[in-house]
Design an enzyme around this catalytic site. Sequence first.
Site, short mmCIF file in Angstrom:
data_model
loop_
_atom_site.label_atom_id
_atom_site.label_comp_id
_atom_site.label_asym_id
_atom_site.label_seq_id
_atom_site.Cartn_x
_atom_site.Cartn_y
_atom_site.Cartn_z
N HIS A 60 -16.20 -12.27 11.69
CA HIS A 60 -17.62 -12.10 12.02
C HIS A 60 -18.36 -13.43 11.93
CE1 HIS A 60 -16.72 -7.90 11.64
NE2 HIS A 60 -16.50 -7.98 10.34
N HIS A 81 -22.81 -18.89 5.15
CA HIS A 81 -22.19 -18.57 6.45
C HIS A 81 -23.19 -18.80 7.58
CE1 HIS A 81 -24.10 -14.70 5.30
NE2 HIS A 81 -24.41 -14.68 6.59
N HIS A 131 -24.80 -18.02 11.75
CA HIS A 131 -25.02 -17.17 12.93
C HIS A 131 -25.41 -18.08 14.09
CE1 HIS A 131 -25.02 -13.44 10.53
NE2 HIS A 131 -25.57 -14.20 9.59
N HIS A 151 -27.05 -19.03 6.35
CA HIS A 151 -27.46 -18.14 5.26
C HIS A 151 -26.78 -18.55 3.97
CE1 HIS A 151 -28.60 -14.68 8.22
NE2 HIS A 151 -29.55 -15.58 8.10
N THR A 185 -27.94 -8.47 7.32
CA THR A 185 -27.96 -8.34 8.79
C THR A 185 -26.61 -7.88 9.34
OG1 THR A 185 -27.34 -10.66 9.17
CG2 THR A 185 -29.71 -10.17 8.95
N THR A 186 -25.71 -7.48 8.43
CA THR A 186 -24.42 -6.92 8.85
C THR A 186 -24.20 -5.62 8.07
OG1 THR A 186 -23.32 -8.21 7.11
CG2 THR A 186 -23.38 -9.18 9.31
#
Length: 263
Positions: free
Chosen positions: A101, A126, A128, A145, A212-213
Site C-alpha cells: 500500500h 510512510h 502517499h 505521514h 486514511t486506510t
Amino acid sequence: MKLNYYIYGFILIIFTSCKDSNKKLTQESNHHLTEATHWSYSGETAPEHWAELEQGSDCDGHNQSPINIITKDVVETPTKNHLNILYSPQTFIKKVINNGHTIQFDFESGDSISYLGDTHYLKQIHFHEPSEHKINGIIYPIETHLVHLNKSGNITVLSILGEEGEESQVFEFLESFLPLKNGESKDIHKNIDLSSFFLNEKHFYSYTGSLTTPPCWERVNWVVFKEPIILSVDEVEKLRNNMPINNYRNEQPLNNRIVTFNY
Ligand SMILES: [Zn+2]
C-alpha cells in the site's frame, strides 16, 4: 520508554494488516505482509468499497480523513506551542517495508513529540502520492505521514506536504534503501536526523479525523503543516515507482468538525 507489548502489536495490526476473519494475523505473522492486500486503491477493493470490505470498520464514519482544508473557514488560535517536536539526531530507523500500500519506515522506540500535554512516540513514517490532504483544493505531489502513539493507544499523525524543487537530503537517505518489491522489507538500524524538516518552526492545521486506510479508525489527532517541504522531482518519482499508483484516499466530508490554524 518502552511501549507496552499490547499497544505495539495493536499498532502493527492497524497499519500492516487487513481484517480477515479467517486469517487473524498474530504478532509472529505480522511480517507476512503479502497477506495484507485485500483492500487497495483501485478496482473492486478501491476506497469506495472499504466500508463493505471491512465490516465493523469506521470507513463509513462521519469523522474521516483526509479532508480539504479551506483556509477561510479555519479557526485561528495562537496554540502552536501545544506541539513540541522532540526528535533527536539519534532517531533510529529499524527497517523499511513495502507493504503493498505504501513504503513504510519503522522506528525504534524513544523518539517522541509532546502534543496537547501528552507524549506521543514516533512509530513509523510512510508516503502517499499524490497528497491526501488538500489546502484550498490544492493537491501536492506527495504527503508524508509520521505516525505517533501515546501510552493509551491514541494516535497523532503529523502530515508534511511535499513540493517539487531542490533535492532533500532526508529523502535521498530514505530512498537509498529502495527499490523494494511488494512484500519485501529491509533491516536498516541507522540513525536519521529529521531536524532538517524544521517542524517546530512551521504553522499547522489541526483537526480530529481517522486513519486514511482500513479500518479507518477514528479519533486520530491530525496535524497538517501549512508550509510544505521541498524535494526533487526524481525523489518523488522514485517513491512513486515503489508504491501502488495513486495511493491516496479521496477527501472526506468535514461534517460538523472544526479545523484549527495554529500560529
Ligand atoms: Zn498515511
